[in-house]
Scaffold this motif. Structure first.
Motif, short mmCIF file in Angstrom:
data_model
loop_
_atom_site.label_atom_id
_atom_site.label_comp_id
_atom_site.label_asym_id
_atom_site.label_seq_id
_atom_site.Cartn_x
_atom_site.Cartn_y
_atom_site.Cartn_z
N PHE A 256 0.84 -1.20 0.00
CA PHE A 256 0.00 0.00 0.00
C PHE A 256 0.87 1.25 0.00
N ARG A 257 0.42 2.22 -0.76
CA ARG A 257 0.88 3.60 -0.62
C ARG A 257 -0.34 4.49 -0.68
N PHE A 258 -0.45 5.43 0.24
CA PHE A 258 -1.62 6.30 0.22
C PHE A 258 -1.27 7.68 0.73
N GLU A 298 3.30 4.35 3.56
CA GLU A 298 3.49 3.08 2.89
C GLU A 298 3.57 1.95 3.91
N MET A 309 -7.10 2.89 7.24
CA MET A 309 -6.79 4.13 6.53
C MET A 309 -7.87 5.15 6.86
N SER A 313 -8.32 9.31 2.61
CA SER A 313 -7.02 8.88 2.07
C SER A 313 -7.19 8.46 0.61
N TYR A 315 -5.46 6.01 -2.02
CA TYR A 315 -4.54 4.88 -1.90
C TYR A 315 -4.33 4.15 -3.22
N THR A 317 -2.65 0.16 -4.49
CA THR A 317 -2.18 -1.14 -4.03
C THR A 317 -1.52 -1.91 -5.17
#
Length: 386
Positions: A256-258, A298, A309, A313, A315, A317
């Motif tokens: 994950f990055r958000f 992350e 989250m 947010s 995000y 994936t």
């Protein structure tokens, strides 16, 4: 000639007028200063071409709002401000601590060693219980403008999809946000609702049958299922109407990055498509230079871990090794109710307002800090009005 002496009533009116004038000035200053707050959202046009044409204007406004003395340095840095998400063992995170430290502060967290199933949801078990259920896989498209650039494929059965999705050519299809209550409610017989989401206004505000299937369409979405092979995933997207999001990993690995809620504008948010046009795993700083100013979290989610989250947010994936199978939920409680009422469209606002007046939700008006995990089959009776 002597000037007439004003009566006491006239002096009183004069004083009131002065105070009113002063109050108007103060309120005007506060109103104007509010436009410098980072949460301000900039509207963008309904096309990627339109977004590109407004890029310079957007950048100018973001620069003005952020007021950072290191802006030039940040734009030359050309790298993300990556922040690792906190990780806390489930045994050390009662609901009261989670609510006060994370939900209210809009801070993400990974909860480890979570036990939310009475029977393991293996691929074979899912196929046995829900193999004949109908699903519509998605595939990531970089050219067409669907929601988060995900395009639907032909409908198939869940069993057929699970038998074939890993052998198909790239870009491989995946299941995204498939409602379990709609698709296969019996699968939820083994599901234990984590204590962190049991006080969801959306769930308790709607009528439901013995299986927990809701009569209102918006609330039938969650919990939902995500399935994908290594390398599959979508472009960045914004969580639905600023609801909180949880993702519970069952099998495989998901990265994950958000973007933090108040930094979406620096990530060039496309509000029309509910997406962030910049890739958070392979950022293009020439095209999106202000992305280096955004706070980007992350984490890597593994089996038995749940990611929270905060609402708002944005995000992205990417599924890692093995069968990436996860269960997700979006929810509204006292910690994000105000944000959701602002983000919902008119119909959803009316629905949620109606829900807040039901007896079940009124019981949740005071958040219970002693909330515990509840089996899905007992969720509604456990929080019902006696």
């Amino acid at each position: 000639m002597t000037s007439p002496t004003p009566k006491s009533g006239q002096w009183c009116c004069a004083r009131v007028s002065c105070w009113r004038a002063l109050a108007c000035i103060v309120l005007s200053v506060l109103f104007l200063s509010s436009f410098t707050c980072p949460p301000m959202v900039i509207p963008v046009p309904d096309s990627r071409q339109g977004l590109a044409s407004m890029r310079n204007e957007v950048e100018d406004v973001v620069v003005w709002m952020m007021k950072t003395p290191h802006l030039a340095e940040a734009r030359q840095r050309k790298k993300l401000r990556l922040i690792q998400v906190d990780r806390v063992d489930e045994s050390e995170l009662p609901f009261s601590k989670f609510y006060s430290q994370y939900a209210l502060n809009e801070k993400p967290v990974v909860i480890t060693n979570l036990k939310s199933f009475t029977k393991e949801w293996s691929i074979d078990h899912i196929k046995k219980v829900c193999g004949q259920s109908k699903v519509t896989p998605l595939v990531t498209s970089l050219t067409e403008g669907g929601w988060a650039s995900s395009q639907p494929l032909n409908e198939t059965t869940l069993g057929a999809f699970l038998d074939s999705y890993k052998t198909l050519p790239q870009p491989r299809p995946y299941l995204h946000d498939v409602s379990i209550p709609r698709m296969c409610p019996k699968l939820l017989n083994d599901y234990i609702v984590p204590r962190y989401v049991v006080q969801d206004y959306l769930a308790h505000g709607h009528e439901h049958d013995a299986w927990g299937v809701y009569t209102q369409p918006y609330a039938t979405t969650w919990p939902s299922m995500f399935v994908g092979s290594e390398g599959s995933g979508g472009e960045p997207r914004v969580g639905d109407s600023d609801t909180h999001t949880t993702v519970h990993m069952l099998h495989g690995v998901k990265e994950f990055r958000f973007v933090a809620p108040h930094d979406r504008v620096a990530a060039y948010e496309d509000r029309v498509h509910g997406a962030i046009p910049s890739d958070l795993f392979h950022p293009d700083f020439e095209k999106f230079p202000l992305l280096s100013l955004a706070k980007v979290y992350e984490t890597t989610l593994r089996p038995g871990e749940l990611l929270f989250m905060p609402g708002g947010s944005a995000y992205q994936t990417v599924n890692g090794e093995g069968d990436a199978v996860a269960v997700g939920s979006n929810y509204v409680d006292a910690s994000n109710l105000e944000r959701c009422l602002t983000s919902f469209d008119e119909q959803r606002r009316h629905e949620l307002s109606d829900d807040l007046n039901t007896r079940s939700v009124r019981k949740l008006a005071i958040t219970r800090m002693d909330a515990q995990d509840v089996p899905w089959t007992n969720l509604f009776s456990a929080y019902a009005v006696p």
